[in-house]
Design a protein around this motif. Structure first.
Motif, mmCIF file in Angstrom:
data_model
loop_
_atom_site.group_PDB
_atom_site.id
_atom_site.type_symbol
_atom_site.label_atom_id
_atom_site.label_comp_id
_atom_site.label_asym_id
_atom_site.label_seq_id
_atom_site.Cartn_x
_atom_site.Cartn_y
_atom_site.Cartn_z
ATOM 1 N N CYS A 254 0.539 -1.168 -0.551
ATOM 2 C CA CYS A 254 -0.028 0.412 0.094
ATOM 3 C C CYS A 254 0.912 1.179 -0.631
ATOM 4 O O CYS A 254 0.380 2.477 -1.101
ATOM 5 C CB CYS A 254 -1.016 -0.227 1.328
ATOM 6 N N GLN A 255 1.372 1.474 0.897
ATOM 7 C CA GLN A 255 2.741 2.459 0.680
ATOM 8 C C GLN A 255 2.925 2.659 -0.162
ATOM 9 O O GLN A 255 3.591 3.933 -1.114
ATOM 10 C CB GLN A 255 3.596 2.119 2.156
ATOM 11 N N CYS B 133 -0.526 3.408 -2.965
ATOM 12 C CA CYS B 133 -1.338 4.725 -2.888
ATOM 13 C C CYS B 133 -0.650 5.996 -2.045
ATOM 14 O O CYS B 133 0.327 5.414 -1.535
ATOM 15 C CB CYS B 133 -2.030 3.803 -2.054
ATOM 16 N N THR B 134 -1.180 6.298 -2.534
ATOM 17 C CA THR B 134 -1.123 8.379 -1.939
ATOM 18 C C THR B 134 -1.326 8.376 -0.498
ATOM 19 O O THR B 134 -1.215 9.660 0.039
ATOM 20 C CB THR B 134 -0.974 9.054 -3.142
ATOM 21 N N THR B 135 -3.217 7.852 0.261
ATOM 22 C CA THR B 135 -3.091 8.213 0.789
ATOM 23 C C THR B 135 -2.666 7.580 2.324
ATOM 24 O O THR B 135 -2.545 7.694 3.362
ATOM 25 C CB THR B 135 -4.857 7.722 0.677
ATOM 26 N N GLY B 136 -1.499 6.576 1.971
ATOM 27 C CA GLY B 136 -1.692 6.136 3.209
ATOM 28 C C GLY B 136 -2.025 4.552 3.687
ATOM 29 O O GLY B 136 -3.569 4.451 3.334
ATOM 30 N N LYS C 109 -5.600 5.010 5.567
ATOM 31 C CA LYS C 109 -6.788 5.299 4.888
ATOM 32 C C LYS C 109 -7.150 5.511 3.766
ATOM 33 O O LYS C 109 -7.876 5.571 3.318
ATOM 34 C CB LYS C 109 -6.499 7.103 4.976
ATOM 35 N N CYS C 110 -6.105 4.198 3.003
ATOM 36 C CA CYS C 110 -6.585 3.146 2.005
ATOM 37 C C CYS C 110 -8.130 1.935 2.115
ATOM 38 O O CYS C 110 -7.536 1.294 2.752
ATOM 39 C CB CYS C 110 -5.607 2.495 1.868
ATOM 40 N N THR C 111 -8.956 2.556 1.731
ATOM 41 C CA THR C 111 -9.865 1.669 1.615
ATOM 42 C C THR C 111 -9.945 0.013 1.491
ATOM 43 O O THR C 111 -10.192 -0.509 1.537
ATOM 44 C CB THR C 111 -11.094 2.658 1.092
ATOM 45 N N GLN D 183 -7.191 -1.097 3.173
ATOM 46 C CA GLN D 183 -7.485 -1.788 4.587
ATOM 47 C C GLN D 183 -8.973 -2.871 4.472
ATOM 48 O O GLN D 183 -8.960 -3.430 5.673
ATOM 49 C CB GLN D 183 -8.716 -0.352 5.288
#
Length: 333
Positions: free
Chosen positions: A41-42, A45-48, A51-53, A56
Motif C-alpha cells: 500500500c505504501q 497508494c498515496t492516501t497511506g 486511509k486506503c479503503t 484496509q
C-alpha cells in the motif's frame, strides 16, 4: 474411533506444545502478510495505509480468515462454536480491528485458563489443588509467566512423589497428541481392572466399558466418569464415618462394661476381709467368734470419717502378736 470426537479440556502436554507451536506459526504468517500488505500500500497508494479503503478491506479479510476459518489442532478448535459465530457477527457489523482483537485476546485467556485448570479423570488430588490455586491466581494481577512457573514447579514436585507406575501412566497421557489418543487413554484408565478393585469399582468399570463400546463421545464420557468417581469417594467417606461412629460406640460400650466389671471386682474384694497384720494377709471370718477381731482405734477413726477402711485380724493370736506393730505403723503419731 469415530470422527465426531470434539476437542476437550484438559490438554495433555503434547497437545499444549503442539497448539503453542501452531499458534506461533499462524501468528507469524498473519503478521508477515499484514506487513507485506502495508508495504504494498505504501508503495502504490498515496492516501497511506490507514486511509486506503482497498487495503484496509484486504486487511480485514486477512484477520477474518485467520480468526474464523476452520482451525483443526488450533486453540480455537477447543472453544465453543458461539465464539466463532460472535467473531463473524463482529466482522459483518464492521467492528474495528482493535475491538475484534480484544475479543480474541479475551477468548485466548479463557482458553489458557481452561487448559491449565480443568480437572482430568485421573488427576491426583495434589494436581487438583494446583489447578485450583492456578485458577485463583488468574483472578488476580499475577502475571501469566508467574502462574506458568508456579504450575511447572508444583507439577515437577508432584511427579517426583509419584510411584514409578504412576509416573509411567502420566507420561503416556502427556504424550497424547490427538483426541483419539486421549479417548484411548481414558478408556484404558476407566476400564482396566486393578487388584485393589472393590465390587463397586468393578460395577463402575463395566458401566464405563459399555459407554466406550457404544462410542459415546469423550466430552460426554468424561463427566460421567468424574461424577461416578466423586460419588464413590463420597459414599466411601459416608461408610467410613458410620464405621467410625460404630467403633466409637463400641469403645464406649466396652469402657462402660469394663468399669462395671471393675466395680463388681472391687465390691467382691471389699467383701473379703484380710488380716491387717504385716506379712499375714489371711482371710478373716465374716461370721463366728473371730468375726469382730480388729483394731479399735481404726474402728473409731472409720466412724469419724477419718479413715477409709477398717482393720481386721484373722485370729486372737494374730491380734495379740501384731497389735503392737500395727499401732506403731498407723497410730504412733
Amino acid at each position: 474411533m469415530t470422527a465426531d470426537i470434539q476437542p476437550t479440556y484438559p490438554l495433555t502436554k503434547a497437545q499444549a506444545e503442539e497448539i503453542a507451536s501452531l499458534h506461533e506459526a499462524d501468528t507469524s504468517e498473519l503478521e508477515g502478510r499484514l506487513k507485506d500488505l502495508s508495504e504494498t500500500c505504501q508503495s502504490n497508494c498515496t492516501t497511506g495505509f490507514s486511509k486506503c479503503t482497498t487495503h484496509q478491506n484486504e486487511m480485514r479479510k486477512l484477520y477474518q480468515t485467520a480468526y474464523t476459518a476452520a482451525s483443526s489442532g488450533r486453540w480455537t478448535s477447543y472453544r465453543p462454536e458461539e465464539y466463532t459465530q460472535d467473531l463473524k457477527k463482529m466482522f459483518d457489523a464492521q467492528a474495528s480491528i482493535e475491538k475484534i482483537n480484544g475479543r480474541v485476546r479475551k477468548e485466548k485467556l479463557q482458553h489458557i485458563k481452561d487448559s491449565q485448570c480443568t480437572f482430568g479423570p485421573g488427576d491426583h488430588p495434589t494436581a487438583k489443588k494446583i489447578k485450583m490455586r492456578a485458577a485463583e491466581l488468574r483472578g488476580t494481577a499475577t502475571p501469566q509467566s508467574d502462574i506458568d512457573s508456579y504450575i511447572t514447579e508444583e507439577e515437577e514436585k508432584l511427579l517426583s512423589a509419584l510411584t514409578s507406575e504412576e509416573q509411567e501412566a502420566q507420561a503416556e497421557y502427556d504424550k497424547s497428541k490427538s483426541e483419539d489418543e486421549k479417548y484411548s487413554y481414558l478408556r484404558t484408565y476407566a476400564c482396566t481392572s486393578q487388584p485393589t478393585d472393590t465390587p463397586r469399582d468393578i460395577e463402575l468399570r463395566q458401566k464405563w466399558t459399555k459407554l466406550f463400546e457404544n462410542k459415546v463421545p469423550y466430552s460426554e464420557i468424561l463427566p460421567v466418569v468424574e461424577k461416578d468417581i466423586a460419588d464413590a469417594k463420597s459414599n466411601a467417606q459416608i461408610l467410613e464415618n458410620r464405621l467410625a461412629d460404630l467403633r466409637n460406640a463400641q469403645a464406649a460400650n466396652n469402657k462402660a462394661k469394663a468399669a462395671k466389671e471393675e466395680s463388681k471386682r472391687k465390691q467382691a474384694d471389699d467383701a473379703i476381709r484380710r488380716c491387717c497384720s504385716e506379712g499375714c494377709g489371711n482371710v478373716c471370718e465374716l461370721n463366728g467368734p473371730n468375726a469382730d477381731l480388729g483394731c479399735e482405734r481404726c474402728f473409731a477413726l472409720k466412724e469419724e470419717g477419718a479413715l477409709q477402711d477398717y482393720s481386721w485380724f484373722c485370729s486372737p493370736e494374730c491380734a495379740k502378736t501384731n497389735a503392737g506393730s500395727h499401732n506403731s505403723r498407723f497410730h504412733s503419731a
